[in-house]
Design an enzyme around this catalytic site. Structure first.
Site, mmCIF file in Angstrom:
data_model
loop_
_atom_site.group_PDB
_atom_site.id
_atom_site.type_symbol
_atom_site.label_atom_id
_atom_site.label_comp_id
_atom_site.label_asym_id
_atom_site.label_seq_id
_atom_site.Cartn_x
_atom_site.Cartn_y
_atom_site.Cartn_z
ATOM 1 N N PRO A 398 0.581 -1.382 0.207
ATOM 2 C CG PRO A 398 -1.343 -1.852 1.139
ATOM 3 C CD PRO A 398 -0.134 -2.095 0.950
ATOM 4 C CE1 TYR A 408 11.565 7.082 -8.639
ATOM 5 C CE2 TYR A 408 9.841 6.364 -10.194
ATOM 6 C CZ TYR A 408 11.097 6.182 -9.872
ATOM 7 O OH TYR A 408 12.474 5.964 -10.725
ATOM 8 C CG HIS A 433 10.499 5.142 8.771
ATOM 9 N ND1 HIS A 433 9.620 5.347 7.700
ATOM 10 C CD2 HIS A 433 10.111 4.042 9.498
ATOM 11 C CE1 HIS A 433 9.995 4.173 7.466
ATOM 12 N NE2 HIS A 433 10.156 2.884 8.440
ATOM 13 C CE1 TYR A 495 17.406 4.358 33.532
ATOM 14 C CE2 TYR A 495 19.782 4.635 32.462
ATOM 15 C CZ TYR A 495 19.024 4.513 33.552
ATOM 16 O OH TYR A 495 19.636 4.184 34.793
#
Length: 504
Positions: A398, A408, A433, A495
């Site tokens: 997809p 593109y 991302h 952390y």
């Protein structure tokens, strides 16, 4: 004579033929003695035919004897020899391809090794699985549900596209503003609202990103339809509008429910596209004939099973390894960091494979079956990828279709080079991302962005220097090692920011 055995019939016949042949030859040697020339010529011809027939019989007998001797020789050779020219099975020249036993062996070894690791984990940490704890990942404050409110509000952003009638310029501006709001508003809420958890923020941003890509495709396809209708096109392609029909009294289901532009501009059509397992809009999607209840229930069971398994393995296996990796990362102990990375690679990759199956196969097929969506090609054989490019083109169909259709190819039509267009696609993927990771964690380290952009030189290296199985192995190594490395980097930074400062 036959009974007594003193005379053999075969020998008698042979002698008789020889006597006849000798008599014929003697007759040809005698003078004609008053015979006509024609009679003499007939005797000569008879002599030649008899001689030729004898030669043929003798040749046939010799050939039969030679074949018999050759057969006896071959039979003897087969009895005495056990070798012939052939290749080893593991050699590529042998043409042998049935390695199912080796694959089964690999599966058995993988199960046994992971079973040992899982038993060792249980003996060291005990049972850490807590289903109730999962709720806290979505709800920090049980009386405040910002993630759910954002998801409900999402429908307003999409339905805005169908309200009212605008000019071309005004409609384009409204779409741009709407997409900008969809990209920035949920990110601002995730960053500014303290009760928004990281998992809830990831779920919200992922949902809004999917809706943003769908909205962009919806805008593009309807723009193409308007352009075609402007030039009075009589027949549009199936992906843009409806087919021409022969006017008869018998219609198929597709012909009966086919939609032409602008008949598709309805809320029902838009909400079907929102729920459909695709990012590319069409006026007429392929539809399956009916809902298969057995198929639907199997996919539902797989979804529930894998969700529980993913949560349990994350709590029991991943979290202890990540917690034990903090000290080597703080001390910058390279040897122990490498050991922790390799320990994390196996459960991380196993969870990634489970996520792939549960999302791209189980959940998307469940949604497609429920909506009778016909196109079920959500992935291809990415596991056979011999290049990095092939992997990114086939593991998420997809997204690949959307990038190819709306990003593109438009760049290529505008004169942008192929290499620059591919780089732009990777840049866009790297941005999303990083957007989906850094914003929910409320920190920006760009590990995901750099990991995606590193795929460009990796794709060039694998495509240029590695082929076949070597290229496939390189792709697998990049998947197995790259993901846990990024996970460790983000966990370490998270952390350091949240827990070590609290400890100080």
């Amino acid at each position: 004579f036959v009974i007594m055995g003193d005379f053999k019939p075969a020998e008698a016949l042979t002698r008789r033929r020889r006597a006849t042949l000798a008599g014929a030859r003697a007759a040809t040697l005698q003078p004609m003695n008053g015979r006509s020339e024609a009679a003499y010529q007939s005797l000569v011809t008879a002599d030649i035919s008899l001689d030729g027939g004898q030669k043929k019989r003798d040749y046939s007998l010799e050939t039969t004897r030679a074949k018999s001797k050759t057969k006896r020789r071959n039979d003897m050779s087969d009895m005495l020899s056990c070798h012939k020219t052939q290749e080893s099975l593991l050699s590529s020249a042998s043409g042998y391809k049935n390695y199912r036993g080796v694959l089964n062996w690999c599966v058995v070894m993988l199960v046994l090794s992971n079973a040992r690791l899982f038993l060792e984990n249980l003996l060291r940490y005990g049972i850490l699985v807590d289903p109730i704890q999962v709720i806290s990942l979505f709800l920090n404050d049980p009386y405040s549900w910002p993630a759910a409110c954002l998801v409900i509000e999402m429908s307003l952003c999409f339905s805005l596209c169908a309200q009212g009638s605008f000019s071309e310029l005004v409609g384009f501006l409204v779409h741009c503003i709407n997409m900008a709001v969809m990209l920035t508003f949920p990110a601002a809420v995730v960053l500014l609202v303290p009760s928004m958890t990281s998992v809830g923020g990831l779920f919200v941003l992922g949902t809004y990103t999917i809706l943003l890509l769908k909205l962009y495709s919806y805008k593009d396809v309807n723009l193409w339809c308007r352009e075609l209708s402007t030039i009075k096109a009589k027949k549009l392609s199936r992906s843009l509008s409806c087919k021409s029909h022969i006017h008869t009294n018998i219609y198929t289901y597709e012909e009966l429910y086919f939609v032409c532009y602008p008949g598709n501009l309805t809320l029902r059509d838009m909400y079907y596209f929102v729920l459909a397992p695709t990012l590319c809009y069409e006026l007429n999607f392929p539809r399956s004939p009916k809902i298969r209840m057995s198929f639907l229930l199997r996919r539902l069971f797989e979804m529930l099973f894998f969700i529980q398994l993913l949560v349990g393995l994350t709590q029991q296996w991943m979290i202890p390894i990540i917690q034990s990796s903090m000290k080597p990362l703080e001390d910058m102990d390279l040897s122990r960091m490498t050991e922790r990375l390799l320990r994390l690679a196996v459960p991380n990759h196993l969870l990634w494979l489970m996520f792939f199956y549960s999302f791209f196969h189980s959940s998307m097929n469940f949604t497609a079956e429920l909506l009778r969506f016909g196109d079920r090609q959500f992935y291809k054989d990415w596991w056979n990828s011999e290049s990095v490019t092939y992997f990114w083109q086939n593991w998420n169909i997809p997204v690949h279709k959307w990038c190819l259709r709306h990003f593109y190819k438009p760049l290529l039509r505008r004169g942008v080079s192929k290499m620059l267009s591919q780089s732009a696609v990777f840049f866009l993927s790297a941005f999303f991302h990083e957007y989906l990771v850094s914003v929910p964690l409320r920190m920006f380290r760009f590990w995901a962005f750099m990991g995606m952009m590193a795929q460009l030189p990796l794709a060039w290296f694998v495509g240029r220097f590695l082929r076949g199985n070597y290229g496939n192995a390189a792709v697998w190594i990049s998947i197995i090692i790259g993901q846990p490395f990024a996970v460790l980097m983000y966990v370490h930074d998270y952390y350091v920011i949240h827990y070590r400062q609290e400890g100080d």
